[in-house]
Design a protein around this motif. Structure first.
Motif, PDB file in Angstrom:
ATOM      1  N   ILE A   1      48.473  45.037  51.768  1.00 37.66           N
ATOM      2  CA  ILE A   1      47.028  45.185  51.972  1.00 37.66           C
ATOM      3  C   ILE A   1      46.411  46.003  50.839  1.00 37.66           C
ATOM      4  CG2 ILE A   1      45.300  46.315  53.438  1.00 37.66           C
ATOM      5  CD1 ILE A   1      46.842  45.372  55.866  1.00 37.66           C
ATOM      6  N   LYS A   2      47.131  47.005  50.388  1.00 38.71           N
ATOM      7  CA  LYS A   2      46.643  47.806  49.246  1.00 38.71           C
ATOM      8  C   LYS A   2      46.509  46.929  48.002  1.00 38.71           C
ATOM      9  CE  LYS A   2      48.489  52.315  50.666  1.00 38.71           C
ATOM     10  NZ  LYS A   2      49.449  53.402  50.323  1.00 38.71           N
ATOM     11  N   GLN A   3      47.478  46.049  47.800  1.00 37.12           N
ATOM     12  CA  GLN A   3      47.435  45.152  46.643  1.00 37.12           C
ATOM     13  C   GLN A   3      46.272  44.178  46.748  1.00 37.12           C
ATOM     14  OE1 GLN A   3      51.246  43.246  46.691  1.00 37.12           O
ATOM     15  NE2 GLN A   3      52.401  45.133  46.263  1.00 37.12           N
ATOM     16  N   LEU A   4      46.069  43.623  47.938  1.00 35.52           N
ATOM     17  CA  LEU A   4      44.999  42.637  48.135  1.00 35.52           C
ATOM     18  C   LEU A   4      43.614  43.259  48.109  1.00 35.52           C
ATOM     19  CD1 LEU A   4      46.623  40.573  51.052  1.00 35.52           C
ATOM     20  CD2 LEU A   4      46.397  39.865  48.657  1.00 35.52           C
ATOM     21  N   SER A   5      43.517  44.550  48.348  1.00 34.42           N
ATOM     22  CA  SER A   5      42.217  45.216  48.435  1.00 34.42           C
ATOM     23  C   SER A   5      41.539  45.351  47.077  1.00 34.42           C
ATOM     24  CB  SER A   5      42.371  46.601  49.073  1.00 34.42           C
ATOM     25  OG  SER A   5      42.837  46.478  50.400  1.00 34.42           O
ATOM     26  N   ILE A   6      42.297  45.135  45.999  1.00 39.48           N
ATOM     27  CA  ILE A   6      41.747  45.212  44.647  1.00 39.48           C
ATOM     28  C   ILE A   6      41.905  43.849  43.977  1.00 39.48           C
ATOM     29  CG2 ILE A   6      41.860  46.333  42.398  1.00 39.48           C
ATOM     30  CD1 ILE A   6      40.933  48.173  44.638  1.00 39.48           C
ATOM     31  N   ILE A   7      40.789  43.274  43.529  1.00 41.73           N
ATOM     32  CA  ILE A   7      40.798  41.998  42.826  1.00 41.73           C
ATOM     33  C   ILE A   7      40.112  42.188  41.480  1.00 41.73           C
ATOM     34  CG2 ILE A   7      40.075  39.581  42.867  1.00 41.73           C
ATOM     35  CD1 ILE A   7      40.000  39.737  45.905  1.00 41.73           C
ATOM     36  N   ASP A   8      40.868  41.956  40.414  1.00 44.21           N
ATOM     37  CA  ASP A   8      40.348  42.138  39.051  1.00 44.21           C
ATOM     38  C   ASP A   8      39.771  43.537  38.857  1.00 44.21           C
ATOM     39  OD1 ASP A   8      41.051  39.507  38.448  1.00 44.21           O
ATOM     40  OD2 ASP A   8      39.084  38.734  39.054  1.00 44.21           O
ATOM     41  N   GLY A   9      40.447  44.517  39.441  1.00 42.03           N
ATOM     42  CA  GLY A   9      40.031  45.904  39.254  1.00 42.03           C
ATOM     43  C   GLY A   9      38.848  46.328  40.104  1.00 42.03           C
ATOM     44  N   LYS A  10      38.380  45.475  40.989  1.00 36.85           N
ATOM     45  CA  LYS A  10      37.229  45.790  41.845  1.00 36.85           C
ATOM     46  C   LYS A  10      37.616  45.657  43.317  1.00 36.85           C
ATOM     47  CE  LYS A  10      33.898  43.952  38.478  1.00 36.85           C
ATOM     48  NZ  LYS A  10      32.815  42.950  38.266  1.00 36.85           N
ATOM     49  N   PRO A  11      36.841  46.290  44.224  1.00 33.48           N
ATOM     50  CA  PRO A  11      37.104  46.108  45.664  1.00 33.48           C
ATOM     51  C   PRO A  11      37.026  44.633  46.040  1.00 33.48           C
ATOM     52  CG  PRO A  11      35.580  47.916  45.306  1.00 33.48           C
ATOM     53  CD  PRO A  11      35.743  47.240  43.977  1.00 33.48           C
ATOM     54  N   TYR A  12      37.871  44.217  46.957  1.00 35.82           N
ATOM     55  CA  TYR A  12      37.930  42.802  47.346  1.00 35.82           C
ATOM     56  C   TYR A  12      36.604  42.274  47.880  1.00 35.82           C
ATOM     57  CZ  TYR A  12      38.254  44.257  52.269  1.00 35.82           C
ATOM     58  OH  TYR A  12      37.996  44.785  53.510  1.00 35.82           O
ATOM     59  N   THR A  13      35.771  43.151  48.436  1.00 31.51           N
ATOM     60  CA  THR A  13      34.474  42.709  48.975  1.00 31.51           C
ATOM     61  C   THR A  13      33.496  42.334  47.862  1.00 31.51           C
ATOM     62  OG1 THR A  13      33.824  45.040  49.097  1.00 31.51           O
ATOM     63  CG2 THR A  13      34.683  44.032  51.110  1.00 31.51           C
ATOM     64  N   ASP A  14      33.793  42.715  46.608  1.00 27.24           N
ATOM     65  CA  ASP A  14      32.918  42.372  45.474  1.00 27.24           C
ATOM     66  C   ASP A  14      33.234  40.994  44.902  1.00 27.24           C
ATOM     67  OD1 ASP A  14      31.711  44.799  45.752  1.00 27.24           O
ATOM     68  OD2 ASP A  14      32.707  45.763  44.058  1.00 27.24           O
ATOM     69  N   TYR A  15      34.275  40.363  45.387  1.00 26.07           N
ATOM     70  CA  TYR A  15      34.688  39.076  44.825  1.00 26.07           C
ATOM     71  C   TYR A  15      33.648  37.999  45.114  1.00 26.07           C
ATOM     72  CZ  TYR A  15      37.423  34.868  43.878  1.00 26.07           C
ATOM     73  OH  TYR A  15      37.859  33.663  43.384  1.00 26.07           O
ATOM     74  N   ARG A  16      33.403  37.155  44.078  1.00 23.35           N
ATOM     75  CA  ARG A  16      32.491  36.018  44.224  1.00 23.35           C
ATOM     76  C   ARG A  16      33.177  34.778  43.663  1.00 23.35           C
ATOM     77  NH1 ARG A  16      30.889  39.420  46.967  1.00 23.35           N
ATOM     78  NH2 ARG A  16      28.814  40.394  47.050  1.00 23.35           N
ATOM     79  N   LEU A  17      33.037  33.675  44.366  1.00 28.01           N
ATOM     80  CA  LEU A  17      33.679  32.428  43.979  1.00 28.01           C
ATOM     81  C   LEU A  17      32.978  31.847  42.749  1.00 28.01           C
ATOM     82  CD1 LEU A  17      36.050  30.882  45.335  1.00 28.01           C
ATOM     83  CD2 LEU A  17      34.341  29.409  46.400  1.00 28.01           C
ATOM     84  N   SER A  18      33.702  31.638  41.669  1.00 24.45           N
ATOM     85  CA  SER A  18      33.132  31.078  40.434  1.00 24.45           C
ATOM     86  C   SER A  18      32.962  29.567  40.584  1.00 24.45           C
ATOM     87  CB  SER A  18      34.052  31.379  39.249  1.00 24.45           C
ATOM     88  OG  SER A  18      35.284  30.694  39.400  1.00 24.45           O
ATOM     89  N   PRO A  19      32.118  28.935  39.754  1.00 26.90           N
ATOM     90  CA  PRO A  19      31.958  27.478  39.811  1.00 26.90           C
ATOM     91  C   PRO A  19      33.279  26.733  39.624  1.00 26.90           C
ATOM     92  CG  PRO A  19      30.195  28.451  38.517  1.00 26.90           C
ATOM     93  CD  PRO A  19      31.167  29.549  38.807  1.00 26.90           C
ATOM     94  N   GLU A  20      34.133  27.255  38.736  1.00 32.71           N
ATOM     95  CA  GLU A  20      35.431  26.627  38.506  1.00 32.71           C
ATOM     96  C   GLU A  20      36.313  26.717  39.749  1.00 32.71           C
ATOM     97  OE1 GLU A  20      33.389  27.665  34.924  1.00 32.71           O
ATOM     98  OE2 GLU A  20      34.130  28.985  36.542  1.00 32.71           O
ATOM     99  N   SER A  21      36.305  27.876  40.373  1.00 38.40           N
ATOM    100  CA  SER A  21      37.102  28.066  41.591  1.00 38.40           C
ATOM    101  C   SER A  21      36.579  27.191  42.727  1.00 38.40           C
ATOM    102  CB  SER A  21      37.077  29.533  42.016  1.00 38.40           C
ATOM    103  OG  SER A  21      37.660  30.361  41.029  1.00 38.40           O
TER     104      SER A  21
END
Length: 448
Positions: A235-255
């Motif tokens: 959970i600690k690993q998943l909580s950080i995405i690209d150096g930011k909190p997981y709640t800041d993640y946004r789906l890119s057009p490519e994704s």
């Protein structure tokens, strides 16, 4: 001497006849002089019996009481007859009912003795509203009750349809006042005599709403499929995405394009025996037709981006959609390859596939296109598109269903904890598969 008779009577016989006639005369006189029944009393006189004066009112009072009792009996009988006629005059017609509900705290849609279900609360409300009798409450088959979809434990519905017989001019407001806030009736319409909400349905559309961070790429150096993991560490690993909190993640057009390409692999007719419980590969029930599957949109609510996956099909089995979503997430995260889907369709073995949380799944639409085309314009019936209820439906969805989903995600980290356990599944063939909690409900459960 008697007139022309062959027999003669002795004087003794004649005397005996005279005595009998005198006795009869005396008894008749006694009855006339001393009446003993109320019916023989002259209402204008007062009789004296044994020196005691007795008023004739006694007889009148008894007669009045008798008359009153007879009148009351007639009145009661009339009231009872009127009530019986009223009951008999209640005509029940076939209706379709549109409702929505939040699946939290409910063990699915279908009535199940001893369990808290959506149907149990709905039927109870109909009883309290005097729209069904106690006997019909005990046996809902008596009112031809049928639901369009049997949603599972914890699954919500934006638009669910049930068919049943109700009195004419039944009012949704009356029903809603006896329902909890988590269940709302949006509309009631007259339908044809042979209408059945399950059999007349052309297709069902479900939505699975999930935080978009579920599709973020995995760190392959930390990934070990089929092995137990330290949940807290993961959970600690998943909580950080690209150096930011997981709640800041946004789906890119490519994704997003990649996600839709994965979803499209499910379209068409396939063998879904690996996406349900206890159904053999050659069982005809395993073959299902998916009309469309795509990511409709993404939106941000309470600073978390949510992706809306929409799937339309003729019918679905127990756990089917949730297992489909689970394998899509695993592919999008690069945990497994796309070919795993095709393998799941073709293999005769049972594969070890995870089950996505029930929180995000909700019944969105129940389609009656053929019915609406045939009867919607006959002047007697209406179409079943329910456009007039759209504003009320959307308000309920945002206020209750979506808010419940996001509140639970934030407070319980539902998706994050589920992602932490994904590496435990091998996504390969296994002889012994773990038993899912929801499998306690039934072996094969047609959502539709």
């Amino acid at each position: 001497m008697l007139y022309r008779t062959n027999y003669s009577l002795s004087s003794k016989s004649i005397n005996w006849v005279k005595i009998q006639l005198e006795n009869i005369y005396r008894r008749a006189s006694s009855v006339t002089m001393h009446p003993t029944t109320d019916s023989e009393v002259n209402t204008g006189d007062v009789n004296t019996i044994h020196g005691t004066k007795r008023s004739i009112d006694d007889g009148s009072e008894n007669e009045a009481k008798v008359q009153k009792t007879e009148e009351e009996t007639v009145q009661v009988t009339t009231v009872q007859a009127t009530e019986m006629e009223t009951v008999q005059r209640i005509k029940r017609k076939n209706h379709a009912m549109l409702l929505g509900y939040v699946g939290k705290d409910y063990y699915g849609m279908q009535r199940n003795p001893g369990m808290k279900t959506i149907e149990e609360d709905l039927i109870t409300a109909l009883l309290k509203a005097d729209l069904i009798t106690k006997e019909q409450f005990e046996n809902i088959r008596a009112i031809n009750f049928q639901r369009a979809a049997r949603t599972d434990k914890g699954v919500s519905a934006i638009r669910q349809i049930v068919s049943l017989k109700l009195p004419e001019n039944s009012n949704k407001t009356t029903i809603n006042q006896f329902l909890p806030d988590a269940i709302r009736v949006f509309g009631i319409k007259r339908v044809t005599k042979g209408f059945n909400s399950k059999n007349k349905c052309d297709a069902r559309t479900y939505r699975y709403i999930i935080p978009s961070y579920a599709f973020a790429l995995e760190d392959q150096s930390l990934l070990k499929l089929g092995e137990e993991v330290d949940e807290d560490e993961r959970i600690k690993q998943l909580s950080i995405i690209d150096g930011k909190p997981y709640t800041d993640y946004r789906l890119s057009p490519e994704s997003l394009d990649k996600l839709n390409s994965i979803l499209k692999l499910f379209e068409g007719s396939h063998n879904f025996h690996n996406f349900t419980s206890k159904v053999k590969p050659l069982d005809p029930r395993a073959r299902r037709y998916i009309i469309s599957f795509c990511c409709m949109e993404t939106f941000v609510l309470n600073d978390i981006e949510l992706a809306v996956l929409e799937i339309k099909g003729q019918s679905f089995m127990l756990h089917q959609i949730r297992k489909m979503v689970a394998i899509v997430v695993a592919i999008a995260r690069n945990m497994i390859c796309k070919e795993t889907i095709d393998e799941a369709f073709k293999t005769m073995d049972k594969m070890d596939l995870p089950l996505a949380p029930s929180l995000g799944l909700c019944l969105c639409h129940v389609h009656y296109d053929n019915y609406s085309k045939r009867y919607g314009t006959d002047g007697l019936h209406e179409t079943l598109d329910w456009k007039e209820c759209e504003e009320e439906v959307e308000k309920f969805q945002k206020t209750y269903i979506l808010q419940h989903m996001i509140d639970t995600e934030i407070s319980e980290q539902t998706t994050l904890k589920w992602l932490a356990g994904l590496p435990f599944y091998s996504f390969n063939n296994r002889d012994m598969l773990p038993v899912e909690d929801d499998e306690k409900q039934e072996a094969v459960h047609n959502d539709v």
